[in-house]
Design a protein around this motif. Structure first.
Motif, PDB file in Angstrom:
ATOM      1  N   GLY A  28       1.180  -1.146   0.141  1.00 43.10           N
ATOM      2  CA  GLY A  28      -0.036   0.369  -0.401  1.00 43.10           C
ATOM      3  C   GLY A  28       0.780   0.759  -0.061  1.00 43.10           C
ATOM      4  O   GLY A  28       0.684   2.198  -0.431  1.00 43.10           O
ATOM      5  N   VAL A  29       1.666   1.236   0.710  1.00 45.63           N
ATOM      6  CA  VAL A  29       3.387   2.264   1.322  1.00 45.63           C
ATOM      7  C   VAL A  29       3.271   2.237  -0.339  1.00 45.63           C
ATOM      8  O   VAL A  29       3.694   3.501  -1.366  1.00 45.63           O
ATOM      9  N   ARG A  30       3.991   1.836  -1.330  1.00 43.38           N
ATOM     10  CA  ARG A  30       4.394   1.606  -2.030  1.00 43.38           C
ATOM     11  C   ARG A  30       3.704   2.012  -3.625  1.00 43.38           C
ATOM     12  O   ARG A  30       4.435   2.749  -4.139  1.00 43.38           O
ATOM     13  N   LYS A  31       3.128   1.711  -3.287  1.00 39.50           N
ATOM     14  CA  LYS A  31       1.737   2.040  -4.365  1.00 39.50           C
ATOM     15  C   LYS A  31       0.796   2.964  -4.117  1.00 39.50           C
ATOM     16  O   LYS A  31      -0.151   4.404  -4.938  1.00 39.50           O
ATOM     17  N   GLN A  32       1.391   4.341  -3.253  1.00 39.69           N
ATOM     18  CA  GLN A  32       1.094   5.482  -2.571  1.00 39.69           C
ATOM     19  C   GLN A  32      -1.053   5.531  -2.336  1.00 39.69           C
ATOM     20  O   GLN A  32      -1.079   6.255  -3.155  1.00 39.69           O
ATOM     21  N   LEU A  33      -1.025   4.766  -1.631  1.00 37.87           N
ATOM     22  CA  LEU A  33      -2.133   4.746  -1.320  1.00 37.87           C
ATOM     23  C   LEU A  33      -2.984   5.315  -0.053  1.00 37.87           C
ATOM     24  O   LEU A  33      -1.102   5.761   1.003  1.00 37.87           O
ATOM     25  N   ASP A  34      -3.831   6.303  -0.320  1.00 32.11           N
ATOM     26  CA  ASP A  34      -3.968   6.961   1.269  1.00 32.11           C
ATOM     27  C   ASP A  34      -4.249   5.673   2.498  1.00 32.11           C
ATOM     28  O   ASP A  34      -4.319   4.969   2.149  1.00 32.11           O
ATOM     29  N   LEU A  35      -4.259   6.450   3.760  1.00 35.20           N
ATOM     30  CA  LEU A  35      -4.699   5.646   4.340  1.00 35.20           C
ATOM     31  C   LEU A  35      -5.836   5.010   4.166  1.00 35.20           C
ATOM     32  O   LEU A  35      -5.527   3.398   5.339  1.00 35.20           O
ATOM     33  N   LEU A  36      -7.054   5.049   4.057  1.00 31.41           N
ATOM     34  CA  LEU A  36      -7.978   3.750   4.219  1.00 31.41           C
ATOM     35  C   LEU A  36      -7.072   2.436   3.155  1.00 31.41           C
ATOM     36  O   LEU A  36      -7.449   1.603   3.180  1.00 31.41           O
ATOM     37  N   GLY A  37      -7.139   3.254   2.024  1.00 35.04           N
ATOM     38  CA  GLY A  37      -6.596   2.055   1.479  1.00 35.04           C
ATOM     39  C   GLY A  37      -5.261   1.112   1.617  1.00 35.04           C
ATOM     40  O   GLY A  37      -5.922  -0.057   1.736  1.00 35.04           O
ATOM     41  N   ILE A  38      -4.224   1.186   2.378  1.00 41.30           N
ATOM     42  CA  ILE A  38      -3.930   1.039   2.830  1.00 41.30           C
ATOM     43  C   ILE A  38      -4.270  -0.188   3.753  1.00 41.30           C
ATOM     44  O   ILE A  38      -3.962  -1.596   3.847  1.00 41.30           O
ATOM     45  N   LEU A  39      -5.163   0.236   4.793  1.00 46.09           N
ATOM     46  CA  LEU A  39      -6.138  -0.537   5.572  1.00 46.09           C
ATOM     47  C   LEU A  39      -6.532  -1.621   5.410  1.00 46.09           C
ATOM     48  O   LEU A  39      -6.555  -2.411   5.753  1.00 46.09           O
ATOM     49  N   ILE A  40      -7.119  -1.358   3.884  1.00 50.65           N
ATOM     50  CA  ILE A  40      -7.809  -1.996   3.505  1.00 50.65           C
ATOM     51  C   ILE A  40      -7.506  -3.635   2.379  1.00 50.65           C
ATOM     52  O   ILE A  40      -7.492  -4.711   2.528  1.00 50.65           O
TER      53      ILE A  40
END
Length: 213
Positions: A28-40
């Motif tokens: 999620g971090v590598r793909k630069q997702l937001d916090l919700l995206g990383i959580l999901i």
């Protein structure tokens, strides 16, 4: 089969949950997702394979009525953020992901196979549950971020899960399952997975015989 021989299996399931949640966080971090995206992504990576396994055996997934896995996942994500892992260099990201993903694959292969053994399934059923538990979350993770899942093209990935589940079935049939042999199987499986990556081992690919004109 004496289930007491598998008393350490919840530890392997917990290790797999932490490892896959961490790998989902890194993706999620590598793909630069937001916090919700990383959580999901982290959540589905950690519980996706287990849910698929439980659906196959008509069992209500544990995460639907027990908060333990959710707490473990939340703690993993919080500690990863507090440790500043999102600020690491890309090379470090790659090494951390490889180790976490490998640990999750091996641990969930074993815990999934144990579910099959506890239900007295045959070899195919045990191996299938181990395989689905191990690769299900990673497939969901990769598809969500638009990557080709490892299982389809890289690192002997799916075969590692199959071999571990098959080995556990054989060990149970021979009556050699105990804490020591389970630990040895885990270490051996992890070694095979890492070796396959570093040596770039892969199954043969089927290539089209068509030639360009």
């Amino acid at each position: 089969m004496e289930l007491s021989r598998f008393a350490s299996m919840p530890w392997f399931a917990g290790i797999g949950t932490v490892a896959f949640a961490f790998s989902g966080y890194l993706v999620g971090v590598r793909k630069q997702l937001d916090l919700l995206g990383i959580l999901i992504v982290a959540l589905l990576t950690a519980i996706g394979g287990g849910i698929l396994r439980d659906v196959l055996v008509s069992r209500i997934p544990l995460v639907f009525y027990d908060y333990t896995n959710l707490i473990v996942i939340a703690a993993t994500l919080l500690l990863s953020w507090l440790a500043g892992l999102h600020r690491r260099e890309s090379a470090t990201f790659g090494r951390l992901f490889l180790i976490a993903d490998s640990i999750g694959l091996v641990a969930f292969s074993m815990s999934g196979a144990q579910v099959g053994l506890s239900l007295d399934l045959n070899a195919f059923g045990v191996v299938l549950l181990g395989f689905v538990t191990a690769v299900g979350g990673g497939v969901v993770r990769d598809m969500m971020v638009n990557d080709i899942p490892f299982i389809l093209h890289r690192d002997f990935y799916g075969m590692v899960a199959i071999l571990i589940a098959a080995a556990l079935f054989a060990m149970d049939a021979l009556g050699t399952v105990n804490v020591l042999t389970l630990q040895l199987l885990f270490i051996l499986g992890l070694g095979v997975r890492l070796l396959a990556h570093w040596r770039e081992l892969a199954l043969p690919k089927v290539r089209s015989g068509r030639r360009r004109g």
